[in-house]
Design a protein around this motif. Structure first.
Motif, PDB file in Angstrom:
ATOM      1  N   VAL A 223     -15.609 -49.359  39.661  1.00 47.85           N
ATOM      2  CA  VAL A 223     -13.342 -49.160  40.334  1.00 47.85           C
ATOM      3  C   VAL A 223     -13.069 -49.596  39.503  1.00 47.85           C
ATOM      4  N   GLU A 224     -13.348 -50.748  38.834  1.00 54.08           N
ATOM      5  CA  GLU A 224     -12.181 -50.510  38.245  1.00 54.08           C
ATOM      6  C   GLU A 224     -11.157 -49.824  36.816  1.00 54.08           C
ATOM      7  N   THR A 225     -12.320 -49.151  36.067  1.00 53.82           N
ATOM      8  CA  THR A 225     -12.397 -47.916  34.412  1.00 53.82           C
ATOM      9  C   THR A 225     -11.372 -47.874  35.684  1.00 53.82           C
ATOM     10  N   ALA A 226     -11.940 -46.565  37.219  1.00 53.97           N
ATOM     11  CA  ALA A 226     -11.542 -45.502  37.486  1.00 53.97           C
ATOM     12  C   ALA A 226      -9.861 -45.907  38.068  1.00 53.97           C
ATOM     13  N   ALA A 227      -9.442 -47.358  38.288  1.00 51.54           N
ATOM     14  CA  ALA A 227      -8.351 -47.766  39.108  1.00 51.54           C
ATOM     15  C   ALA A 227      -7.202 -48.371  37.777  1.00 51.54           C
ATOM     16  N   ARG A 228      -7.635 -48.274  36.333  1.00 44.70           N
ATOM     17  CA  ARG A 228      -7.111 -48.134  35.393  1.00 44.70           C
ATOM     18  C   ARG A 228      -6.637 -47.085  35.085  1.00 44.70           C
ATOM     19  N   GLN A 229      -7.336 -45.947  35.372  1.00 44.06           N
ATOM     20  CA  GLN A 229      -6.939 -44.448  34.804  1.00 44.06           C
ATOM     21  C   GLN A 229      -5.772 -44.672  35.792  1.00 44.06           C
ATOM     22  N   ALA A 230      -5.708 -44.794  37.189  1.00 40.44           N
ATOM     23  CA  ALA A 230      -4.902 -44.551  38.677  1.00 40.44           C
ATOM     24  C   ALA A 230      -3.851 -45.234  37.686  1.00 40.44           C
ATOM     25  N   GLU A 231      -3.686 -46.411  37.464  1.00 36.67           N
ATOM     26  CA  GLU A 231      -2.076 -47.668  36.935  1.00 36.67           C
ATOM     27  C   GLU A 231      -1.927 -46.519  35.137  1.00 36.67           C
ATOM     28  N   ARG A 232      -2.300 -45.696  34.301  1.00 38.22           N
ATOM     29  CA  ARG A 232      -2.069 -45.076  32.973  1.00 38.22           C
ATOM     30  C   ARG A 232      -1.242 -43.974  33.738  1.00 38.22           C
ATOM     31  N   HIS A 233      -1.769 -43.341  35.067  1.00 38.26           N
ATOM     32  CA  HIS A 233      -0.485 -42.451  35.528  1.00 38.26           C
ATOM     33  C   HIS A 233       0.307 -42.925  36.071  1.00 38.26           C
ATOM     34  N   GLY A 234       0.158 -43.633  36.196  1.00 37.31           N
ATOM     35  CA  GLY A 234       1.842 -44.113  37.213  1.00 37.31           C
ATOM     36  C   GLY A 234       1.575 -44.391  38.940  1.00 37.31           C
ATOM     37  N   ARG A 235       0.414 -44.544  39.425  1.00 39.64           N
ATOM     38  CA  ARG A 235      -0.214 -44.546  40.802  1.00 39.64           C
ATOM     39  C   ARG A 235      -1.008 -45.480  41.411  1.00 39.64           C
ATOM     40  N   PRO A 236      -0.322 -47.048  40.721  1.00 39.13           N
ATOM     41  CA  PRO A 236      -0.830 -48.659  41.610  1.00 39.13           C
ATOM     42  C   PRO A 236      -1.014 -47.719  43.171  1.00 39.13           C
ATOM     43  N   ALA A 237       0.016 -47.706  43.999  1.00 38.49           N
ATOM     44  CA  ALA A 237      -1.196 -47.715  45.072  1.00 38.49           C
ATOM     45  C   ALA A 237      -2.422 -46.979  45.055  1.00 38.49           C
ATOM     46  N   ILE A 238      -2.681 -45.545  44.144  1.00 36.70           N
ATOM     47  CA  ILE A 238      -4.249 -45.140  44.416  1.00 36.70           C
ATOM     48  C   ILE A 238      -5.088 -46.354  43.331  1.00 36.70           C
ATOM     49  N   ALA A 239      -4.625 -46.972  42.681  1.00 37.77           N
ATOM     50  CA  ALA A 239      -5.502 -47.923  41.514  1.00 37.77           C
ATOM     51  C   ALA A 239      -5.616 -49.194  42.914  1.00 37.77           C
ATOM     52  N   HIS A 240      -5.240 -49.812  44.178  1.00 34.80           N
ATOM     53  CA  HIS A 240      -5.104 -50.974  44.781  1.00 34.80           C
ATOM     54  C   HIS A 240      -6.251 -49.936  45.305  1.00 34.80           C
ATOM     55  N   SER A 241      -5.908 -48.661  46.070  1.00 38.75           N
ATOM     56  CA  SER A 241      -6.715 -48.341  47.366  1.00 38.75           C
ATOM     57  C   SER A 241      -8.286 -47.660  46.579  1.00 38.75           C
ATOM     58  N   VAL A 242      -8.339 -47.658  44.783  1.00 43.18           N
ATOM     59  CA  VAL A 242      -9.449 -47.997  44.627  1.00 43.18           C
ATOM     60  C   VAL A 242     -10.688 -49.119  45.077  1.00 43.18           C
ATOM     61  N   ARG A 243      -9.321 -49.774  44.212  1.00 46.53           N
ATOM     62  CA  ARG A 243     -10.372 -51.370  44.039  1.00 46.53           C
ATOM     63  C   ARG A 243     -10.821 -51.912  45.146  1.00 46.53           C
ATOM     64  N   THR A 244      -9.834 -51.652  45.963  1.00 44.46           N
ATOM     65  CA  THR A 244     -10.476 -52.486  47.645  1.00 44.46           C
ATOM     66  C   THR A 244     -10.789 -51.455  48.849  1.00 44.46           C
ATOM     67  N   GLY A 245     -10.400 -50.357  48.239  1.00 41.63           N
ATOM     68  CA  GLY A 245     -10.670 -49.300  49.939  1.00 41.63           C
ATOM     69  C   GLY A 245      -9.239 -49.408  50.770  1.00 41.63           C
ATOM     70  N   TRP A 246      -8.593 -50.264  51.063  1.00 41.92           N
ATOM     71  CA  TRP A 246      -6.956 -50.238  51.403  1.00 41.92           C
ATOM     72  C   TRP A 246      -6.123 -49.613  51.017  1.00 41.92           C
ATOM     73  N   MET A 247      -5.101 -49.557  51.344  1.00 45.30           N
ATOM     74  CA  MET A 247      -3.518 -48.875  50.967  1.00 45.30           C
ATOM     75  C   MET A 247      -2.886 -50.786  50.827  1.00 45.30           C
ATOM     76  N   PRO A 248      -2.297 -50.804  49.411  1.00 45.20           N
ATOM     77  CA  PRO A 248      -1.055 -51.413  49.988  1.00 45.20           C
ATOM     78  C   PRO A 248      -0.616 -51.515  51.002  1.00 45.20           C
ATOM     79  N   PRO A 249       0.562 -52.757  50.990  1.00 47.47           N
ATOM     80  CA  PRO A 249       1.093 -51.944  52.692  1.00 47.47           C
ATOM     81  C   PRO A 249       2.856 -51.063  51.761  1.00 47.47           C
ATOM     82  N   ALA A 250       3.124 -50.084  52.466  1.00 50.97           N
ATOM     83  CA  ALA A 250       4.096 -49.769  52.454  1.00 50.97           C
ATOM     84  C   ALA A 250       5.686 -50.124  51.991  1.00 50.97           C
TER      85      ALA A 250
END
Length: 246
Positions: free
Chosen positions: A219-246
């Motif tokens: 999941v860490e490699t997938a999360a870093r892909q999401a971060e490189r595409h400017g999607r930190p909330a999706i990166a957080h969900s990929v790492r944890t299974g939860w969305m960050p607070p709105a």
């Protein structure tokens, strides 16, 4: 008859490869892919190529429809320029629904009655997915013919319900365990773990049995892909299974 069911890969090739490796242990007779294939901040082109190579029955979800529109936005706009003409052509030719096993199985992305953006099993009115009433789900099954099993995706929630003798199953999401959306009301979906999800069905003399699988992956490699595409909330969900607070 053993049937593997995947849905909502959302371009997460790393998760898809882990799921396919796990599925191979069971040697299913057939695999079906329920759409939302490549739109995500991961590897749209690589995941498209991998899903094309499967050669399995595959249908179009709401994000495939978004990719084929000139006004693509959000995750569709991110994915579209990364896809080849051949990949876009394959996506454009996918059907909205599938009928399998001589009509015993009906497959859709959303619901048979309401199309690819309607949640079949869930009520989102509280802002989080909860199992809807039997009457509400039954109404959304209109159009599934005489199928004994209806497969759906879209909500990313792994669950199964029996409605008037029809089994309805969502395998969960291969590649995106959490998201926020605005329609039909603002809501959030969270799997609660970062695992890649799929389901395995087996048809025996007594009917269908189902196993829901949750597969760990990098999941860490997938999360870093999401971060490189400017999607930190999706990166957080990929790492944890939860969305960050709105």
């Amino acid at each position: 008859m053993r049937l593997a069911v995947i849905a909502d890969v959302h371009g997460n090739l790393i998760a898809l490869e882990a799921v396919l490796a796990d599925i191979a242990r069971f040697s299913p007779d057939l695999m079906v892919n329920l759409g939302d294939l490549v739109s995500g901040p991961f590897d749209p082109a690589g995941s498209a190529q991998a899903q094309m190579a499967l050669g399995c029955p595959t249908l179009a979800g709401n994000h495939e429809r978004g990719l084929t529109m000139n006004g693509a936005n959000g995750l569709d706009a991110l994915a579209r320029p990364l896809l080849s003409p051949d990949q876009l052509g394959w996506i454009a030719a996918l059907p909205a629904t599938l009928t399998l096993l001589d009509g015993a199985v009906f497959a859709c992305h959303g619901s048979p009655a309401g199309g690819d953006e309607e949640y079949l099993l869930e009520d989102m009115s509280t802002g989080r997915p909860r199992l809807d009433t039997e009457a509400a789900i039954r109404a959304r099954l209109a159009g599934s013919g005489g199928a004994e099993m209806v497969l759906c995706g879209h909500s990313h929630v792994a669950r199964m319900a029996s409605i008037g003798g029809v089994l309805v199953l969502n395998p969960g999401s291969v590649g995106m365990p959490g998201y926020r959306a605005a329609l039909p009301v603002p809501h959030v979906v969270e799997a609660g773990t970062p695992h890649a999800r799929y389901a395995l069905l087996e048809r025996g003399p007594g009917g269908w049995s189902a196993q829901f699988h949750a597969v760990p992956y990098d999941v860490e490699t997938a999360a870093r892909q999401a971060e490189r595409h400017g999607r930190p909330a999706i990166a957080h969900s990929v790492r944890t299974g939860w969305m960050p607070p709105a």
